[in-house]
Design an enzyme around this catalytic site. Structure first.
Site, PDB file in Angstrom:
ATOM      1  N   GLU A  43       0.849  -1.183   0.000  1.00 30.81           N
ATOM      2  CA  GLU A  43       0.000   0.000   0.000  1.00 30.81           C
ATOM      3  C   GLU A  43       0.895   1.247   0.000  1.00 30.81           C
ATOM      4  O   GLU A  43       1.944   1.267   0.645  1.00 30.81           O
ATOM      5  CB  GLU A  43      -0.859   0.009   1.279  1.00 30.81           C
ATOM      6  CG  GLU A  43      -1.878   1.131   1.300  1.00 30.81           C
ATOM      7  CD  GLU A  43      -2.682   1.179   2.605  1.00 30.81           C
ATOM      8  OE1 GLU A  43      -2.162   0.783   3.651  1.00 30.81           O
ATOM      9  OE2 GLU A  43      -3.835   1.627   2.546  1.00 30.81           O
ATOM     10  N   LYS A 113     -10.340   0.228  -1.823  1.00 24.89           N
ATOM     11  CA  LYS A 113     -10.362  -0.134  -0.394  1.00 24.89           C
ATOM     12  C   LYS A 113     -11.684   0.278   0.252  1.00 24.89           C
ATOM     13  O   LYS A 113     -12.105   1.436   0.160  1.00 24.89           O
ATOM     14  CB  LYS A 113      -9.201   0.561   0.318  1.00 24.89           C
ATOM     15  CG  LYS A 113      -8.974   0.134   1.759  1.00 24.89           C
ATOM     16  CD  LYS A 113      -7.843   0.976   2.386  1.00 24.89           C
ATOM     17  CE  LYS A 113      -7.411   0.464   3.746  1.00 24.89           C
ATOM     18  NZ  LYS A 113      -6.430   1.392   4.379  1.00 24.89           N
ATOM     19  N   CYS A 156      -4.598  -3.625   3.326  1.00 25.30           N
ATOM     20  CA  CYS A 156      -4.216  -3.194   4.674  1.00 25.30           C
ATOM     21  C   CYS A 156      -5.288  -3.402   5.759  1.00 25.30           C
ATOM     22  O   CYS A 156      -5.520  -4.528   6.175  1.00 25.30           O
ATOM     23  CB  CYS A 156      -3.770  -1.727   4.613  1.00 25.30           C
ATOM     24  SG  CYS A 156      -2.750  -1.201   6.007  1.00 25.30           S
TER      25      CYS A 156
HETATM   26  O1  KGT Z   1       0.474   5.421   7.601  1.00 27.22           O
HETATM   27  C1  KGT Z   1       0.232   5.848   6.485  1.00 27.22           C
HETATM   28  O2  KGT Z   1       0.278   7.049   6.141  1.00 27.22           O
HETATM   29  C2  KGT Z   1      -0.118   4.879   5.454  1.00 27.22           C
HETATM   30  N1  KGT Z   1      -1.185   4.048   5.875  1.00 27.22           N
HETATM   31  C3  KGT Z   1      -2.287   4.035   5.172  1.00 27.22           C
HETATM   32  O3  KGT Z   1      -2.407   4.708   4.193  1.00 27.22           O
HETATM   33  C4  KGT Z   1      -3.417   3.157   5.607  1.00 27.22           C
HETATM   34  C5  KGT Z   1      -4.588   4.062   5.821  1.00 27.22           C
HETATM   35  S1  KGT Z   1      -4.219   5.399   6.929  1.00 27.22           S
HETATM   36  N2  KGT Z   1      -3.058   2.421   6.771  1.00 27.22           N
HETATM   37  C6  KGT Z   1      -3.768   1.416   7.263  1.00 27.22           C
HETATM   38  O4  KGT Z   1      -4.799   1.003   6.739  1.00 27.22           O
HETATM   39  C7  KGT Z   1      -3.153   0.841   8.520  1.00 27.22           C
HETATM   40  C8  KGT Z   1      -3.965  -0.240   9.170  1.00 27.22           C
HETATM   41  C9  KGT Z   1      -3.334  -0.646  10.438  1.00 27.22           C
HETATM   42  O5  KGT Z   1      -2.212  -0.312  10.744  1.00 27.22           O
HETATM   43  C10 KGT Z   1      -4.078  -1.508  11.367  1.00 27.22           C
HETATM   44  O6  KGT Z   1      -5.144  -2.051  10.984  1.00 27.22           O
HETATM   45  O7  KGT Z   1      -3.603  -1.664  12.495  1.00 27.22           O
END
Ligand code: KGT
Length: 270
Positions: A43, A113, A156
């Site tokens: 991702e 997503k 993710c």
């Molecule tokens: O950190 C960033 O900027 C990049 N991450 C993302 O873009 C995405 C959406 S904020 N991260 C997740 O989905 C983490 C899920 C997760 O960590 C969990 O389910 O515990």
């Protein structure tokens, strides 16, 4: 379906599109040199930065990500899974989009997503993915490849919602992709066990490319790009540095596990 090597790439993306694409190609090259025919990217492989920058640059990130995936697939003659990248939709929002591209550069599947990461973590980091991302509304479809098996996409945070993977396995998926940028905080306790659970309960391979290390400011990702077999055994784990996790995907192993543990056939409520 044949037996082949698959790779889950692990990288540290930053708020710089061109540098990320250079890093991604180096790792794809490394995976191909080790024999991988299917290579998956995490991702945010092409851009990981502030939400407002992501939205501002979304058109460029989207076009260049799509072109990059096609170029890589054709140049290296591999199938490429491109973890999430932003595709503009409406006013100042994007879909967090994952795609599969074949060695001709043809897009085989696309998924937006569905589950957005709006979470305040006890470590002080707050995430509000829905501030810039529009949630997809459709379950991912399964792409049936004669050679590589039946492939199912997710992204993710989706990994916490087993019903999505149940849908994929009930549609015949053999391989579940979980490209991720898991937080360091949640990852240490949840990442591996969630991946193994999705593999075991669906008797599918799970291929999970990952972000790792520090991207900018306080944004740290957990790493541990992983490939899990249908019995739940970890076949490869990239640790916490950038690199690749590579493992053999074997149709005989899927058959063997599904005959030893026919739990998919014993479903009562699905
Ligand atoms: O950190 C960033 O900027 C990049 N991450 C993302 O873009 C995405 C959406 S904020 N991260 C997740 O989905 C983490 C899920 C997760 O960590 C969990 O389910 O515990």
């Amino acid at each position: 379906m044949k037996s082949y090597l698959a790779a889950a790439i692990q990288m540290t993306s930053i708020p710089d599109l061109q540098k990320n694409l250079v890093q991604a190609e180096e790792l794809i090259d490394l995976a191909v040199r080790q024999g991988a025919e299917l290579v998956s990217l995490p991702e945010n492989f092409s851009f990981l930065g502030e939400e407002k920058d992501k939205v501002e640059l979304a058109q460029e990130i989207s076009e260049q990500s799509e072109q990059f995936l096609k170029t890589m697939a054709q140049r290296y003659q591999i199938t490429v899974v491109g973890g999430g990248f932003p595709v503009p939709v409406g006013d100042r929002k994007v879909y967090n989009t994952a795609t599969i591209v074949d060695p001709h550069g043809i897009e085989l599947a696309r998924y937006q997503k569905v589950h957005l990461f709006d979470v305040n973590l006890p470590d002080g980091n707050t995430y509000e993915e829905s501030g810039t991302v529009k949630a997809g509304t459709d379950l991912p479809s399964v792409y049936r490849s004669e050679e590589l098996g039946s492939l199912g996409l997710s992204v993710c945070y989706d990994v916490r919602f087993p019903e999505l993977y149940r849908h994929l396995s009930s549609k015949g998926a053999d391989i579940l992709f979980v490209p991720a940028a898991f937080t360091a905080y949640t990852g240490k306790d949840h990442w591996q066990v969630l991946l193994q659970a999705r593999a075991i309960e669906n008797t599918c391979y799970v291929i999970a490319p990952a972000q790792t290390g520090c991207h900018y400011d306080l944004r740290h990702s957990h790493g541990h790009a992983t490939i899990v077999d249908p019995w739940g055994v970890i076949l490869a784990d990239a640790g916490d540095k950038s690199g690749v996790a590579i493992a053999k995907i074997d149709p005989n192993r899927i058959e063997q596990v599904r005959s030893q543990m026919p739990s998919l056939q014993h479903r009562v409520f699905a």
